[in-house]
Design a protein around this motif. Structure first.
Motif, PDB file in Angstrom:
ATOM      1  N   SER A  81       0.778  -1.068   0.202  1.00 58.51           N
ATOM      2  CA  SER A  81       0.048   0.208  -0.055  1.00 58.51           C
ATOM      3  C   SER A  81       0.647   1.091   0.039  1.00 58.51           C
ATOM      4  N   ASP A  82       2.320   1.149   0.675  1.00 58.33           N
ATOM      5  CA  ASP A  82       2.561   2.333   0.804  1.00 58.33           C
ATOM      6  C   ASP A  82       3.089   2.321  -0.986  1.00 58.33           C
ATOM      7  N   VAL A  83       3.577   2.077  -1.636  1.00 56.78           N
ATOM      8  CA  VAL A  83       3.668   1.803  -2.719  1.00 56.78           C
ATOM      9  C   VAL A  83       2.866   2.896  -3.575  1.00 56.78           C
ATOM     10  N   LYS A  84       1.660   2.230  -3.762  1.00 56.66           N
ATOM     11  CA  LYS A  84       0.863   3.651  -3.957  1.00 56.66           C
ATOM     12  C   LYS A  84       0.498   4.735  -3.411  1.00 56.66           C
ATOM     13  N   ASP A  85       0.721   4.785  -2.189  1.00 58.85           N
ATOM     14  CA  ASP A  85       0.678   5.644  -0.686  1.00 58.85           C
ATOM     15  C   ASP A  85       1.883   7.242  -1.735  1.00 58.85           C
ATOM     16  N   PHE A  86       2.792   6.638  -1.566  1.00 61.72           N
ATOM     17  CA  PHE A  86       4.401   7.335  -1.977  1.00 61.72           C
ATOM     18  C   PHE A  86       4.566   8.130  -2.958  1.00 61.72           C
ATOM     19  N   LEU A  87       2.779   8.150  -3.978  1.00 62.78           N
ATOM     20  CA  LEU A  87       3.676   8.966  -5.000  1.00 62.78           C
ATOM     21  C   LEU A  87       2.367   9.588  -4.868  1.00 62.78           C
ATOM     22  N   GLY A  88       1.446   9.495  -4.242  1.00 58.56           N
ATOM     23  CA  GLY A  88      -0.233  10.965  -3.950  1.00 58.56           C
ATOM     24  C   GLY A  88       0.492  11.426  -2.896  1.00 58.56           C
ATOM     25  N   PRO A 107       2.359  14.235  -1.190  1.00 55.56           N
ATOM     26  CA  PRO A 107       2.684  16.024  -1.180  1.00 55.56           C
ATOM     27  C   PRO A 107       3.921  16.041  -1.830  1.00 55.56           C
ATOM     28  N   GLU A 108       4.887  16.620  -2.500  1.00 53.01           N
ATOM     29  CA  GLU A 108       5.950  16.898  -2.389  1.00 53.01           C
ATOM     30  C   GLU A 108       6.762  17.195  -1.006  1.00 53.01           C
ATOM     31  N   ASN A 109       6.567  17.901  -0.218  1.00 52.60           N
ATOM     32  CA  ASN A 109       7.103  18.373   0.773  1.00 52.60           C
ATOM     33  C   ASN A 109       7.331  16.873   2.287  1.00 52.60           C
ATOM     34  N   GLU A 110       5.597  16.471   2.111  1.00 53.39           N
ATOM     35  CA  GLU A 110       6.008  15.222   2.426  1.00 53.39           C
ATOM     36  C   GLU A 110       7.302  14.050   2.207  1.00 53.39           C
ATOM     37  N   ARG A 111       6.760  14.135   1.185  1.00 58.33           N
ATOM     38  CA  ARG A 111       8.007  12.576   0.263  1.00 58.33           C
ATOM     39  C   ARG A 111       9.590  13.740   0.750  1.00 58.33           C
ATOM     40  N   TYR A 152      15.180  -1.109   3.082  1.00 59.75           N
ATOM     41  CA  TYR A 152      13.761  -2.409   2.676  1.00 59.75           C
ATOM     42  C   TYR A 152      12.682  -1.105   2.228  1.00 59.75           C
ATOM     43  N   VAL A 153      12.596  -0.515   2.836  1.00 60.52           N
ATOM     44  CA  VAL A 153      11.271   0.049   3.095  1.00 60.52           C
ATOM     45  C   VAL A 153      11.491   0.986   1.564  1.00 60.52           C
ATOM     46  N   LEU A 154      12.911   1.722   1.658  1.00 60.97           N
ATOM     47  CA  LEU A 154      12.961   3.615   0.516  1.00 60.97           C
ATOM     48  C   LEU A 154      12.829   1.588  -0.686  1.00 60.97           C
ATOM     49  N   SER A 155      13.663   1.097  -0.579  1.00 59.00           N
ATOM     50  CA  SER A 155      13.247  -0.019  -2.310  1.00 59.00           C
ATOM     51  C   SER A 155      12.254  -0.419  -2.553  1.00 59.00           C
ATOM     52  N   SER A 156      11.412  -0.049  -1.641  1.00 59.13           N
ATOM     53  CA  SER A 156       9.823  -0.506  -2.193  1.00 59.13           C
ATOM     54  C   SER A 156       9.330   1.334  -2.820  1.00 59.13           C
ATOM     55  N   VAL A 157       9.467   1.799  -2.230  1.00 53.61           N
ATOM     56  CA  VAL A 157       8.842   3.028  -2.999  1.00 53.61           C
ATOM     57  C   VAL A 157       9.972   4.091  -3.650  1.00 53.61           C
ATOM     58  N   VAL A 158      10.894   4.076  -3.985  1.00 54.01           N
ATOM     59  CA  VAL A 158      11.606   5.312  -4.453  1.00 54.01           C
ATOM     60  C   VAL A 158      13.105   4.038  -5.305  1.00 54.01           C
ATOM     61  N   ASN A 210      -4.212   7.842   7.720  1.00 55.00           N
ATOM     62  CA  ASN A 210      -4.260   6.440   7.093  1.00 55.00           C
ATOM     63  C   ASN A 210      -3.099   6.491   5.693  1.00 55.00           C
ATOM     64  N   LYS A 211      -2.161   7.151   6.007  1.00 56.10           N
ATOM     65  CA  LYS A 211      -1.113   7.333   4.881  1.00 56.10           C
ATOM     66  C   LYS A 211       0.286   6.706   5.651  1.00 56.10           C
ATOM     67  N   MET A 212       0.745   5.735   3.949  1.00 58.87           N
ATOM     68  CA  MET A 212       2.278   5.421   3.794  1.00 58.87           C
ATOM     69  C   MET A 212       2.643   4.117   5.727  1.00 58.87           C
ATOM     70  N   VAL A 213       1.699   3.240   6.000  1.00 59.50           N
ATOM     71  CA  VAL A 213       1.194   2.630   6.766  1.00 59.50           C
ATOM     72  C   VAL A 213       1.739   0.886   7.021  1.00 59.50           C
ATOM     73  N   GLY A 214       2.246   1.087   6.053  1.00 60.85           N
ATOM     74  CA  GLY A 214       3.460   0.144   5.835  1.00 60.85           C
ATOM     75  C   GLY A 214       4.726   0.757   7.011  1.00 60.85           C
ATOM     76  N   THR A 215       5.104   1.993   6.965  1.00 62.69           N
ATOM     77  CA  THR A 215       6.190   2.588   6.898  1.00 62.69           C
ATOM     78  C   THR A 215       6.621   2.538   8.827  1.00 62.69           C
ATOM     79  N   SER A 216       5.069   2.787   8.735  1.00 63.30           N
ATOM     80  CA  SER A 216       4.732   3.344  10.360  1.00 63.30           C
ATOM     81  C   SER A 216       4.664   1.752  10.863  1.00 63.30           C
ATOM     82  N   THR A 217       4.261   1.419  10.156  1.00 59.87           N
ATOM     83  CA  THR A 217       4.103  -0.699  10.693  1.00 59.87           C
ATOM     84  C   THR A 217       5.427  -0.753  11.783  1.00 59.87           C
TER      85      THR A 217
END
Length: 345
Positions: free
Chosen positions: A61-68, A70-74, A127-133, A203-210
């Motif tokens: 789910s984080d893969v999709k969330d990251f794209l959405g 805002p730039e400052n949060e990324r 691991y988390v970075l490899s999932s989203v960038v 409810n954003k980047m829940v995998g990362t926060s886990t």
């Protein structure tokens, strides 16, 4: 002060129960039923009971969330991962170095578990970075600790103390290194942790926060043990229990709080849901908590209570009765054996 030598691995002429944490004697044979500080066996059991692996957390789910985002949060996401990796990577080696000079086999074993968990933490950031960038973005994030001026300034004092311990392994430098380790485990990470928990609130980047919750749980136990090791070592070396050392601790805690607040204002500015004034209070609250665990008084009497109460839903309470990790959570955790492309990136 006299430098310590690396503890002997096996010396049958010495007693099994150590005569001192550092600079003492021990055969190297560990009998958990005959150790100098018996309650540390419970700490060891709590630590090994926290075993987990990075790829157990589902990041789909984080893969999709990251794209959405805002730039400052990324941008904050990547910078904070860079910060956490900069601090956790040296912790593996520092824990091992402390164990090399420890003349209590129970301390050696506990520090070995802590070192292993710090290695897992560092792996989890990859691991988390490899999932989203992309790999290029991952590498940029991991370079921040070497090039970002605010981060370099923030980490300067801990770099000095950790390297001083390597160059001059005295009991005094071990004590000061333990103090900085309590800062890492109990305060330095926490504005970063709060950022990821805040994303989860929306409810954003829940995998990362886990993943961060797993790491946070470990760090609470590390901070608990390191502060106890500090107090026990100081009790065994009363000649070091001076007003000068106490003032050194207060000065470095105060400076570290200032640097952490400066960092949080830099990296969290404009993040929805995070009040920077409230974050400043939370950092001071965490500093007070760790000072109490070291046996000292609070520096910030106005911040004895947690000003960010919402964060308690995401972390275990270090002072209260320990609950099951999953018991207090509003989110559903799922594990996966899929490496989410980790090997590919």
């Amino acid at each position: 002060m006299e430098k310590l030598t690396v503890a002997k691995t096996l010396e049958p002429t010495y007693p099994n129960k150590s005569t001192g944490l550092f600079g003492g004697q021990s055969s190297g044979i560990l009998n958990w039923n005959d150790i100098a500080y018996p309650h540390w066996y419970k700490m060891y059991k709590r630590l090994v009971g926290n075993y987990w692996q990075a790829d157990e957390v589902n990041m789909s789910s984080d893969v999709k969330d990251f794209l959405g985002l805002p730039e400052n949060e990324r941008e904050a996401y990547l910078k904070i991962i860079g910060l956490l990796s900069t601090l956790d990577a040296p912790q593996t080696r520092t824990a091992l170095l402390i164990s090399l000079y420890a003349t209590d086999p129970a301390v050696q074993s506990i520090m070995a578990v802590i070192a292993q968990q710090e290695a897992v933490h560092n792996e989890s950031y990859s691991y988390v970075l490899s999932s989203v960038v992309s790999l290029d973005e991952q590498n940029k994030s991991f370079q921040l600790g070497r090039v970002d001026e605010v981060l370099l300034k923030r980490n300067e004092e801990i770099k000095k103390q950790y390297n001083l311990f390597v160059e001059s392994p005295t009991v005094e430098n071990i004590l000061k290194t333990l103090v900085y380790t309590t800062l890492l485990e109990g305060m330095f990470f926490y504005s970063g942790f709060a950022f990821f928990y805040n994303l989860a609130r929306y409810n954003k980047m829940v995998g990362t926060s886990t993943m961060i919750s797993y790491i946070n749980r470990d760090e609470l136990e590390h901070g608990r043990f390191i502060s106890e090791l500090f107090r026990a070592t100081l009790a065994e070396h009363p000649e070091l229990n001076t007003e000068e050392l106490t003032q050194w601790i207060y000065n470095h805690y105060e400076k570290s709080v200032e640097l952490e607040i400066e960092w949080s204002n830099y990296v969290l500015k404009g993040i929805e849901g995070l009040d920077l004034k409230e974050m400043s209070g939370y950092i001071k609250y965490r500093a007070n908590k760790m000072l109490r665990m070291l046996g000292l008084s609070e520096l910030y009497p106005d911040y004895v209570k947690n000003p960010m109460k919402w964060i308690r839903a995401y972390v275990d309470n270090i002072d209260g009765t320990k609950t099951d990790f999953f018991e207090n959570k509003s989110r559903q955790y799922t594990k996966t054996s899929d490496l989410n492309g980790f090997d590919d990136l």
